[in-house]
Design an enzyme around this catalytic site. Sequence first.
Site, short mmCIF file in Angstrom:
data_model
loop_
_atom_site.label_atom_id
_atom_site.label_comp_id
_atom_site.label_asym_id
_atom_site.label_seq_id
_atom_site.Cartn_x
_atom_site.Cartn_y
_atom_site.Cartn_z
N ASP A 302 0.93 -1.17 0.08
CA ASP A 302 -0.14 -0.20 0.00
C ASP A 302 0.98 1.17 0.06
O ASP A 302 1.46 1.69 1.09
CB ASP A 302 -0.85 0.04 1.21
CG ASP A 302 -1.84 1.10 1.30
OD1 ASP A 302 -1.83 2.02 0.46
OD2 ASP A 302 -2.48 1.25 2.26
N ASP A 448 -17.85 3.62 0.70
CA ASP A 448 -16.45 3.45 1.29
C ASP A 448 -16.73 3.31 2.54
O ASP A 448 -17.56 3.16 3.25
CB ASP A 448 -15.53 4.79 0.89
CG ASP A 448 -14.15 4.24 0.76
OD1 ASP A 448 -13.60 3.56 1.55
OD2 ASP A 448 -13.57 5.01 0.07
N ASP A 561 -10.58 -3.65 -0.61
CA ASP A 561 -9.49 -2.93 -0.62
C ASP A 561 -8.50 -3.30 0.36
O ASP A 561 -8.70 -4.16 1.20
CB ASP A 561 -10.06 -1.47 -0.08
CG ASP A 561 -9.16 -0.19 -0.15
OD1 ASP A 561 -8.07 -0.43 -0.78
OD2 ASP A 561 -9.46 0.85 0.44
N ARG A 621 -7.79 -4.48 -5.00
CA ARG A 621 -6.72 -3.69 -4.94
C ARG A 621 -5.43 -4.49 -5.21
O ARG A 621 -4.53 -4.18 -6.12
CB ARG A 621 -6.34 -2.52 -3.82
CG ARG A 621 -5.48 -1.56 -4.41
CD ARG A 621 -5.46 -0.29 -3.15
NE ARG A 621 -4.73 -0.97 -2.09
CZ ARG A 621 -4.56 0.28 -0.98
NH1 ARG A 621 -5.07 1.37 -1.13
NH2 ARG A 621 -4.15 -0.39 0.06
N ASP A 637 -4.41 4.42 -5.60
CA ASP A 637 -4.50 5.81 -4.96
C ASP A 637 -3.57 6.69 -5.89
O ASP A 637 -2.51 7.10 -5.41
CB ASP A 637 -3.98 5.78 -3.57
CG ASP A 637 -5.05 5.02 -2.62
OD1 ASP A 637 -6.25 4.71 -3.26
OD2 ASP A 637 -4.56 4.94 -1.55
N HIS A 695 -13.56 8.15 -8.60
CA HIS A 695 -13.39 8.04 -6.99
C HIS A 695 -12.27 9.09 -6.75
O HIS A 695 -11.59 9.68 -7.35
CB HIS A 695 -12.75 6.53 -6.97
CG HIS A 695 -12.60 6.43 -5.49
ND1 HIS A 695 -13.59 6.31 -4.42
CD2 HIS A 695 -11.37 5.80 -4.66
CE1 HIS A 695 -13.31 5.99 -3.27
NE2 HIS A 695 -12.01 6.01 -3.28
C1 NOJ Z 1 -7.71 3.05 0.16
C2 NOJ Z 1 -8.13 2.96 -1.24
O1 NOJ Z 1 -7.25 2.98 -2.38
C3 NOJ Z 1 -9.03 3.90 -1.64
O2 NOJ Z 1 -9.73 3.83 -2.77
C4 NOJ Z 1 -10.14 3.99 -0.43
O3 NOJ Z 1 -11.11 5.39 -0.71
C5 NOJ Z 1 -9.49 4.31 0.91
N1 NOJ Z 1 -8.53 3.32 1.04
C6 NOJ Z 1 -10.57 4.27 1.90
O4 NOJ Z 1 -11.27 3.00 1.97
#
Ligand code: NOJ
Length: 963
Positions: A302, A448, A561, A621, A637, A695
């Site tokens: 991450d 989310d 996620d 992810r 992200d 998003h």
């Molecule tokens: C990380 C994710 O990549 C993102 O898309 C999400 O909005 C946030 N976590 C919160 O869940």
Amino acid sequence: MAAVAVRRRRSWARFALACLGLCLSTAFAVDRSNFKTCDQSSFCKRQRAIQPGFSPYRALLDSLELGPDALTVHLVNEVTKVVLLLELQGLKGNMTRIRIDELKPLRPRYRVPDVLVADPPTTRLSVSGRDENSVELTVAEGPYKIILTGRPFRLDLLEDRSLVLSVNARGLMVFEHQRLPRNSFSEKVSLTFGSIWDKIKNLFSREERKETAEGNGSPNEEAAEKADQPEENREKDDKDEPGAWEEMFKTHSDSKPFGPTSVGLDFSLPGMEYVYGIPEHAEDLRLKVTEGGEPYRLYNLDVFQYELYNPMALYGSVPVLLAHSIHRDLGIFWLNAAETWVDISSNTAGKTLFGKMLDYLQGGGETPQTDVRWMSESGIIDVFLLLGPTISDVFRQYTSLTGTQALPPLFSLGYHQSRWNYRDEADVFEVDQGFDNHDLPCDVIWLDIEHADGKRYFTWDSSRFPQPLAMLEHLAGKRRKLVTIVDPHIKVDSEYPVHEELRSQGLYVKTRDGSDYEGWCWPGSAGYPDFTNIKMRAWWANMFSFDKYEGSASNLFIWNDMNEPSVFNGPEVTMLKDARHDGGWEHRDIHNIYGFYVHMATAEGLIQRSGGTERPFVLARAFFAGSQRYGAVWTGDNAAEWGHLKISIPMCLSMGLVGLSFCGADIGGFFKNPEPELLMRWYQMGAYQPFYRAHAHMDTGRREPWLLAPEYLGPIRDALRQRYALLPFWYTLFYRAHLDGHPVMRPMWVQYPKDVATFSLDDQFMLGDSLLVHPVAEPGARGVQVYLPGEGEVWYDTQSHQKHHGPQTLYLPVTFSSIPVFQRGGTIIPRWERVRRSSDCMKDDPITLYVALSPQGTAEGELYLDDGHTFNYETQNEFLFRKFTFSGNTLTSSSADPRGHFETPIWIERVVILGAGKPASVLLETEGIPETILTFHHNAETSVLTLRKPEVHVSTDWSIHLR
Ligand code: NOJ
């Protein structure tokens, strides 16, 4: 107890503040110090220190045994005397598998399960030649010969006497055998990696000296004799290799109770200059040489605010590399789930085209060659050589091993509206209504982490979402869906039944001491379900049944996620490598496959909740080889920057090359606020990428399309409509990907494998073999340079219908409403042209066919249809697969798969022929019905012929004759 609780709260508050600080910081850049370089990863450093040409491995040819399915032979490390077992298999369909493990391991080494869809069928190997240091093997089915050389160990694959690929030709193979822990007797006297390496070099230099002295190149007896002594009799004063038994990174210690266990191997690819794949990296499509820099890293992480154009690891890993030349294609699939690094070198790196030409003029120069070296922290060497020879073959070969893209439900190919977070039910209703009020199609709204009660997944925050079922029903009434997030970290809270069940059933990942592993994530302290455990996956899948997941309904789908897994306070923001999984495996062994299992269990849960009838939709992810079987992935992200818009092309192309067709990037960019032009351009690009979801981070401003000024909203509406019009085409492309592994979104070189000008192109791409897309990715762009390839090819601008000839680089002026898309002459594309609210409202709509004629006046295309959501296409053959062919002035429709049958009201409402002359008349011929005359319109200026209302049913065979 109370003190502990206070301390915990304090450290959580400190941690939250730190996070907030990070989120609010204005400088957008990854903190590189949070992630290891090769030098900081002890096995990578150890392996990279080895130089080519000193392989200590010898294949003991006398030990060679040929079984029905495999050849086995012992490999000995001439310094350590440790014996390995090499298994070599010829696989049906032009593949070879090589597995190397310790012959007598202290404990079994991890072999990656569940990625291969079945045991690959083998083809017999036989010995067809032999001399004192090599054996020639013939593969029963396939044009290959394999030469196994004894000393040093090496494999060469040849086709028609020319070398296709060599294994260990540079002698970089590494297999760190297991040793007893350092306090035991044998470890005290065992050799460390560094000392082994010194001995190898000594051995070679002594040999070289002797060879020079003797001048006959005979084996060096003295060195061999020394090497023949058991380890214990040799020097006993070796120091421990740094990082071998314990490794520190920042404040984190990684204990290694099993010692160093890394593996590595090199592959030489003569004739190859272009290599691709090994996602996920924010990189160009064509991989770069890594000499003098960092290797590409595969370790699911991450990465906060990832940087562009570097080889750092990202959220997912697929250890598959493809090599391409004008002569052939091949692939290397390195099946290992541990941290992996890939080094790429090339003898033509850095040479300009001019330099290469000069070489050529001066007598040929060297044959280009790329060398690839894989290094993994644990497991065994298990590698599949996918021998093509075409790229289509490689796609088929790889997906025959790991499965093809799951056929997505139709709705999931529509547009998805997400942000972190839609506040409450009223907000959801408003957003949903916003699409209708502004005549914008949309299929899905996303919720989310804030929708759940304190980030306890499978629950709802009852003050914001008091009536989830009513909300879902409302959306169902609009023929829309909802996606909720369910992350694989579970809040440690004795009042939370999910946690309590996992804890009491022992289903969490454990620490090396056997207690439940806990890390920090969104809910605070969290446990991590052990998804490698089949019992855990069954338990998780069951959680999606409607009675377990209260407030869920059949139009609710799932987003996984943080499944790298992300652990905010862990080393490199992930789990400790010495954490323990089912079967006693260390997290080190399985790290890259954790996210794959989360995706798998969730997809299975959605299938189960429908009694096995409905196709799931799950976005994840983190991913690994085979994740394509479970749904979609996205690029994580990203940021509201033009560079991030651009990089989404090579990132998704790289994933498509290795099976993951269902890929997208956050439209608009996750971090930061996009300027309206960027957001508009992103909608336009996203309309032509497989997964289409907007998003945004919670700290960004709202950016639903109608919040933009009309000059931006208009083009966004057009982009969304173009997406929806092409849904039958998208669906057909996904069916193709599902059938035979061909990516939906393809690099230009896949379509033009002999045109070197396409080999590094990644600012444009193909959808299937029909559409060429060159998105506008620059601010204030007035035009784009589009490369239209193909000698004798024609391309039709889908907006103006203007015809262009290939090959050429075309400067195309653009306006806000331009999305440069070209249909290749020779193709037929189906569209739904009625504007609707969602895909579900379109699924019975009539089809318009766009026939783009080649210079020879021919074209072909296909259309796949089914109910859009069940497995009936598979279990009951309820589908239609139609083939359209235009030739000799006749367009015909016939069945591409006679097994299919599907009741549908769909008919063909229009045929648009691009590049056509004006006919005198147009006749429709349908089986059993007298010929009818069709009305038509011909535009002489654009050469577009429109046949109005053929009104033929999509499932019937018919022909239309232009006379
Ligand atoms: C990380 C994710 O990549 C993102 O898309 C999400 O909005 C946030 N976590 C919160 O869940």
